[in-house]
Design a protein around this motif. Structure first.
Motif, PDB file in Angstrom:
ATOM      1  N   MET A 273       1.087   5.117  -2.339  1.00 22.56           N
ATOM      2  CA  MET A 273       0.361   6.169  -1.628  1.00 22.56           C
ATOM      3  C   MET A 273       0.547   7.545  -2.235  1.00 22.56           C
ATOM      4  O   MET A 273       0.037   8.531  -1.705  1.00 22.56           O
TER       5      MET A 273
ATOM      6  N   GLN B  76      -2.520   7.097   7.587  1.00 19.47           N
ATOM      7  CA  GLN B  76      -2.344   5.647   7.472  1.00 19.47           C
ATOM      8  C   GLN B  76      -1.061   5.193   8.149  1.00 19.47           C
ATOM      9  O   GLN B  76      -1.026   4.147   8.814  1.00 19.47           O
TER      10      GLN B  76
ATOM     11  N   GLN C 150       0.830  -1.207   0.000  1.00 19.60           N
ATOM     12  CA  GLN C 150       0.000   0.000   0.000  1.00 19.60           C
ATOM     13  C   GLN C 150       0.865   1.258   0.000  1.00 19.60           C
ATOM     14  O   GLN C 150       0.608   2.204  -0.758  1.00 19.60           O
TER      15      GLN C 150
END
Length: 219
Positions: free
Chosen positions: A103, A114, A99
């Motif tokens: 980003m 996050q 992820q």
């Protein structure tokens, strides 16, 4: 495949039910291995079918009988063979790192959020590991004994603690890097991937982020 050897490893020193094994996986083994109860019971069945473990029913007062598993001599030989074999190279699957890699597609505020959320999650894991270690440490002190199994499992706990500390530090450092390079993000999502700036503007932040890891001062 390694799940069966984890089960054999536990049963090599004492008998246990499927529930007992799940509790061990949730506590100590959670440092490096996660397993569901739905995985443990089928594996116990396969191990018994292969002759590596044997089971017996143990009566309980006021409760249904429980199934207790024990390792067999064949199982001990299988475990020893596995322990003496060269370890496989770890196959890393870290969803969060996947992820983080992309980003740049979300606003910087969400990136920082996050990272902070994941840092908190790792801090909670670290607290759990410390609690497990301190509880076992106190138990060892009360009984005033030491065994080779306790010694080696303590080494694994230390590796788990170090891993969480390193991940927490990485989260903090990455947040600092992102905030120092915040001008790489724009408010307009359509323009975000096109945003470029001279590397010289962020090089100090890069040097600080990588530091001694790459001996970057020599570059």
């Amino acid at each position: 495949m390694s799940l069966r050897y984890g089960i054999l490893g536990f049963l090599s020193k004492w008998e246990a039910t499927g529930y007992d094994l799940k509790k061990e996986f949730d506590d100590f083994m959670s440092i490096f291995w996660h397993s569901h109860l739905s995985q443990i019971y089928p594996e116990l069945g396969r191990l018994e079918q292969d002759g590596f473990i044997a089971s017996r029913m143990e009566p309980q007062s006021g409760k249904p009988d429980k199934k207790v598993y024990a390792i067999t001599e064949k199982g001990k030989r299988e475990l020893s063979s596995w322990l003496l074999s060269p370890p496989e190279s770890p196959k890393i699957k870290d969803v969060f790192l996947m992820q983080v890699s992309f980003m740049d597609n979300i606003p910087i505020e969400e990136v920082v959020f996050q990272l902070k959320a994941y840092q908190k999650e790792r801090e909670q894991r670290l607290a759990k590991m410390k609690r497990i270690l301190l509880e076992r440490w106190e138990s060892i002190r009360e009984r005033n004994l030491m065994k080779s199994r306790i010694l080696m499992s303590s080494a694994v706990v230390r590796r788990g603690l170090e891993q969480e500390l390193h991940y927490i530090r990485w989260c903090k450092d990455t947040i600092e890097l992102v905030e120092a390079c915040s001008h790489l993000w724009t408010a307009d999502a359509e323009d975000r991937e096109e945003k470029t700036i001279p590397f010289s503007e962020v090089e100090p932040a890069f040097r600080k982020f990588f530091g001694e890891l790459l001996q970057i001062d020599d570059i």
